[in-house]
Design an enzyme around this catalytic site. Sequence first.
Site, PDB file in Angstrom:
ATOM      1  N   LYS A  13      14.134 -23.012  -4.747  1.00  0.00           N
ATOM      2  CA  LYS A  13      14.221 -21.724  -5.952  1.00  0.00           C
ATOM      3  C   LYS A  13      13.408 -21.096  -5.719  1.00  0.00           C
ATOM      4  O   LYS A  13      13.342 -20.058  -5.229  1.00  0.00           O
ATOM      5  CB  LYS A  13      14.240 -22.430  -7.644  1.00  0.00           C
ATOM      6  CG  LYS A  13      15.245 -23.655  -7.693  1.00  0.00           C
ATOM      7  CD  LYS A  13      14.689 -23.475  -9.212  1.00  0.00           C
ATOM      8  CE  LYS A  13      13.677 -24.354  -9.653  1.00  0.00           C
ATOM      9  NZ  LYS A  13      13.715 -26.213  -8.487  1.00  0.00           N
ATOM     10  N   ARG A  87      14.874 -23.984 -18.591  1.00  0.00           N
ATOM     11  CA  ARG A  87      15.370 -25.830 -18.554  1.00  0.00           C
ATOM     12  C   ARG A  87      15.795 -25.915 -19.464  1.00  0.00           C
ATOM     13  O   ARG A  87      15.566 -27.328 -19.584  1.00  0.00           O
ATOM     14  CB  ARG A  87      13.456 -25.762 -18.010  1.00  0.00           C
ATOM     15  CG  ARG A  87      13.589 -25.733 -16.495  1.00  0.00           C
ATOM     16  CD  ARG A  87      11.876 -26.469 -15.946  1.00  0.00           C
ATOM     17  NE  ARG A  87      12.043 -27.640 -14.995  1.00  0.00           N
ATOM     18  CZ  ARG A  87      11.978 -26.422 -13.878  1.00  0.00           C
ATOM     19  NH1 ARG A  87      11.032 -25.813 -14.265  1.00  0.00           N
ATOM     20  NH2 ARG A  87      11.182 -28.018 -13.318  1.00  0.00           N
ATOM     21  N   ARG A 126       6.235 -32.371   1.671  1.00  0.00           N
ATOM     22  CA  ARG A 126       5.744 -30.507   0.963  1.00  0.00           C
ATOM     23  C   ARG A 126       4.400 -30.602   1.012  1.00  0.00           C
ATOM     24  O   ARG A 126       3.881 -31.298   0.027  1.00  0.00           O
ATOM     25  CB  ARG A 126       6.692 -30.164  -0.607  1.00  0.00           C
ATOM     26  CG  ARG A 126       6.059 -29.059  -0.683  1.00  0.00           C
ATOM     27  CD  ARG A 126       7.559 -28.148  -1.540  1.00  0.00           C
ATOM     28  NE  ARG A 126       6.812 -29.356  -3.212  1.00  0.00           N
ATOM     29  CZ  ARG A 126       7.711 -28.668  -4.067  1.00  0.00           C
ATOM     30  NH1 ARG A 126       8.101 -27.383  -4.299  1.00  0.00           N
ATOM     31  NH2 ARG A 126       7.628 -29.425  -5.079  1.00  0.00           N
ATOM     32  N   ARG A 160       1.152 -31.319  -4.842  1.00  0.00           N
ATOM     33  CA  ARG A 160       0.744 -30.804  -6.137  1.00  0.00           C
ATOM     34  C   ARG A 160       0.987 -32.598  -6.172  1.00  0.00           C
ATOM     35  O   ARG A 160       1.683 -33.359  -5.626  1.00  0.00           O
ATOM     36  CB  ARG A 160       2.513 -30.561  -6.112  1.00  0.00           C
ATOM     37  CG  ARG A 160       2.423 -29.039  -6.278  1.00  0.00           C
ATOM     38  CD  ARG A 160       3.663 -28.239  -6.021  1.00  0.00           C
ATOM     39  NE  ARG A 160       4.635 -28.787  -7.799  1.00  0.00           N
ATOM     40  CZ  ARG A 160       5.856 -28.502  -7.317  1.00  0.00           C
ATOM     41  NH1 ARG A 160       6.033 -27.488  -6.770  1.00  0.00           N
ATOM     42  NH2 ARG A 160       6.481 -28.754  -8.455  1.00  0.00           N
ATOM     43  N   ARG A 171      11.272 -36.126 -12.546  1.00  0.00           N
ATOM     44  CA  ARG A 171      12.056 -34.650 -12.625  1.00  0.00           C
ATOM     45  C   ARG A 171      13.288 -34.592 -12.770  1.00  0.00           C
ATOM     46  O   ARG A 171      14.077 -33.407 -13.476  1.00  0.00           O
ATOM     47  CB  ARG A 171      11.213 -34.382 -11.383  1.00  0.00           C
ATOM     48  CG  ARG A 171       9.930 -33.420 -11.889  1.00  0.00           C
ATOM     49  CD  ARG A 171       9.144 -33.461 -11.201  1.00  0.00           C
ATOM     50  NE  ARG A 171       8.956 -32.070 -10.357  1.00  0.00           N
ATOM     51  CZ  ARG A 171       8.333 -32.143  -8.958  1.00  0.00           C
ATOM     52  NH1 ARG A 171       7.279 -32.965  -8.752  1.00  0.00           N
ATOM     53  NH2 ARG A 171       8.507 -30.678  -8.679  1.00  0.00           N
TER      54      ARG A 171
HETATM   55  P1  AP5 Z   1      10.833 -25.220  -2.561  1.00  0.00           P
HETATM   56  O1  AP5 Z   1      11.584 -24.014  -2.926  1.00  0.00           O
HETATM   57  O2  AP5 Z   1       9.504 -25.549  -2.852  1.00  0.00           O
HETATM   58  O3  AP5 Z   1      12.346 -26.080  -3.930  1.00  0.00           O
HETATM   59  P2  AP5 Z   1      11.811 -25.920  -5.634  1.00  0.00           P
HETATM   60  O4  AP5 Z   1      13.235 -25.673  -6.369  1.00  0.00           O
HETATM   61  O5  AP5 Z   1      11.383 -24.679  -6.275  1.00  0.00           O
HETATM   62  O6  AP5 Z   1      11.407 -26.853  -5.803  1.00  0.00           O
HETATM   63  P3  AP5 Z   1       9.861 -27.182  -6.525  1.00  0.00           P
HETATM   64  O7  AP5 Z   1       9.579 -28.914  -7.101  1.00  0.00           O
HETATM   65  O8  AP5 Z   1       8.674 -26.746  -7.184  1.00  0.00           O
HETATM   66  O9  AP5 Z   1      10.623 -26.947  -8.539  1.00  0.00           O
HETATM   67  P4  AP5 Z   1      10.601 -28.046  -9.661  1.00  0.00           P
HETATM   68  O10 AP5 Z   1      11.771 -27.584 -10.906  1.00  0.00           O
HETATM   69  O11 AP5 Z   1      10.648 -29.438 -10.195  1.00  0.00           O
HETATM   70  O12 AP5 Z   1       8.959 -27.197  -9.936  1.00  0.00           O
HETATM   71  P5  AP5 Z   1       7.931 -26.175 -11.362  1.00  0.00           P
HETATM   72  O13 AP5 Z   1       7.180 -25.977 -10.509  1.00  0.00           O
HETATM   73  O14 AP5 Z   1       8.995 -25.245 -11.374  1.00  0.00           O
HETATM   74  O15 AP5 Z   1      11.389 -26.083  -1.790  1.00  0.00           O
HETATM   75  C1  AP5 Z   1      11.416 -27.838  -1.342  1.00  0.00           C
HETATM   76  C2  AP5 Z   1      10.819 -27.948  -0.149  1.00  0.00           C
HETATM   77  O16 AP5 Z   1      12.342 -28.077   0.743  1.00  0.00           O
HETATM   78  C3  AP5 Z   1       9.416 -27.428   0.318  1.00  0.00           C
HETATM   79  O17 AP5 Z   1       9.081 -27.778   1.806  1.00  0.00           O
HETATM   80  C4  AP5 Z   1      10.493 -26.134   1.527  1.00  0.00           C
HETATM   81  O18 AP5 Z   1      10.526 -25.534   2.790  1.00  0.00           O
HETATM   82  C5  AP5 Z   1      12.078 -26.970   1.561  1.00  0.00           C
HETATM   83  N1  AP5 Z   1      13.460 -26.570   1.440  1.00  0.00           N
HETATM   84  C6  AP5 Z   1      13.706 -25.552   0.828  1.00  0.00           C
HETATM   85  N2  AP5 Z   1      14.659 -25.098   0.982  1.00  0.00           N
HETATM   86  C7  AP5 Z   1      15.090 -25.786   1.800  1.00  0.00           C
HETATM   87  C8  AP5 Z   1      16.623 -25.555   3.050  1.00  0.00           C
HETATM   88  N3  AP5 Z   1      17.498 -25.051   2.598  1.00  0.00           N
HETATM   89  N4  AP5 Z   1      16.478 -27.178   3.745  1.00  0.00           N
HETATM   90  C9  AP5 Z   1      15.478 -27.465   4.190  1.00  0.00           C
HETATM   91  N5  AP5 Z   1      13.917 -27.551   3.640  1.00  0.00           N
HETATM   92  C10 AP5 Z   1      13.960 -26.552   2.350  1.00  0.00           C
HETATM   93  O19 AP5 Z   1       7.682 -26.793 -12.015  1.00  0.00           O
HETATM   94  C11 AP5 Z   1       6.936 -28.115 -11.987  1.00  0.00           C
HETATM   95  C12 AP5 Z   1       6.492 -28.971 -13.431  1.00  0.00           C
HETATM   96  O20 AP5 Z   1       6.203 -27.976 -14.128  1.00  0.00           O
HETATM   97  C13 AP5 Z   1       8.139 -29.619 -14.390  1.00  0.00           C
HETATM   98  O21 AP5 Z   1       8.265 -30.769 -13.945  1.00  0.00           O
HETATM   99  C14 AP5 Z   1       7.670 -29.725 -15.545  1.00  0.00           C
HETATM  100  O22 AP5 Z   1       6.606 -30.542 -16.156  1.00  0.00           O
HETATM  101  C15 AP5 Z   1       6.994 -27.990 -15.534  1.00  0.00           C
HETATM  102  N6  AP5 Z   1       7.654 -26.580 -15.944  1.00  0.00           N
HETATM  103  C16 AP5 Z   1       7.731 -26.008 -15.078  1.00  0.00           C
HETATM  104  N7  AP5 Z   1       8.949 -25.106 -15.886  1.00  0.00           N
HETATM  105  C17 AP5 Z   1       9.133 -25.710 -16.798  1.00  0.00           C
HETATM  106  C18 AP5 Z   1       9.772 -25.312 -17.836  1.00  0.00           C
HETATM  107  N8  AP5 Z   1      10.452 -23.992 -17.955  1.00  0.00           N
HETATM  108  N9  AP5 Z   1       9.983 -25.703 -18.789  1.00  0.00           N
HETATM  109  C19 AP5 Z   1       9.484 -26.993 -18.972  1.00  0.00           C
HETATM  110  N10 AP5 Z   1       8.713 -27.617 -17.709  1.00  0.00           N
HETATM  111  C20 AP5 Z   1       8.133 -26.802 -17.060  1.00  0.00           C
END
Ligand code: AP5
Length: 222
Positions: A13, A87, A126, A160, A171
């Site tokens: 994402k 979410r 990552r 992270r 997660r």
């Molecule tokens: P990346 O693009 O970073 O993936 P992502 O989907 O953004 O993953 P996140 O881990 O950031 O998502 P998340 O939803 O767990 O975390 P968030 O910060 O929202 O890609 C991942 C890796 O793969 C990278 O190294 C990239 O280079 C590689 N990659 C990408 N695409 C690829 C491909 N096609 N092929 C190969 N490699 C690839 O949330 C973190 C925490 O915050 C949550 O756990 C929760 O506690 C809290 N939180 C955030 N939002 C909310 C909400 N709305 N409600 C409640 N709690 C929340």
Amino acid sequence: MNIILLGPPGAGKGTQAQRLVDTRGMVQLSTGDMLRAAVKAGTPVGLKAKAVMEAGELVSDAIVSALIGEHLDASQDRGAIFDGFPRTKHQAAALEMLLGEKGRTLDHVIELEVDEEALVERITGRFSCANCGVGYHDRFKLPKVEKTCDVCGAHEFKRRPDDNEQTVRTRMAEYRAKTAPILPYYEERGLVRRVDGMASVEEVARQIDAILDGLPARAVRL
Ligand code: AP5
């Protein structure tokens, strides 16, 4: 245009949102980034969110919906990419209300379809530049010069705290239990589009572009 990028942790994402910021000038609204900034700054929201995030659980609906409300206006003219929000069903309802208040609508909910096992490797490998934040990966994207950021030349990198295998599995369980159930809500409204999140970053980007450019359904995966 306002879109949601939906998919489990590591689905890509953030990677795709950043590309849409660069190529289309849209505004990325990532609740994960907002929460990490609050943790770093030690704000009251950050103090509440820190332990929850490190455990891989979801922060309260009220906190994240308020964060989105605060940042929504910044995307008024350029369009929003909701990354990691909504979410839960409650957050989906809050988003509809917030957009409605501004006379805005949702155009697409793009689901990145992925194989969860492969995501563990993506996430645990990552890391990012501690100075400019650009992302790298132990296997898929190392800096061109060892221990030197390609973009700013800095030598410090960070990971992270929630990117360890145990937390990643929590997660993912949270995603299955609380986030995947919002898909039918958007299916009923005819907004869901699907892309192959296991394809290369470039191919995923091509599929998303096809959706945003309104190409015929068979050109994208619906
Ligand atoms: P990346 O693009 O970073 O993936 P992502 O989907 O953004 O993953 P996140 O881990 O950031 O998502 P998340 O939803 O767990 O975390 P968030 O910060 O929202 O890609 C991942 C890796 O793969 C990278 O190294 C990239 O280079 C590689 N990659 C990408 N695409 C690829 C491909 N096609 N092929 C190969 N490699 C690839 O949330 C973190 C925490 O915050 C949550 O756990 C929760 O506690 C809290 N939180 C955030 N939002 C909310 C909400 N709305 N409600 C409640 N709690 C929340």
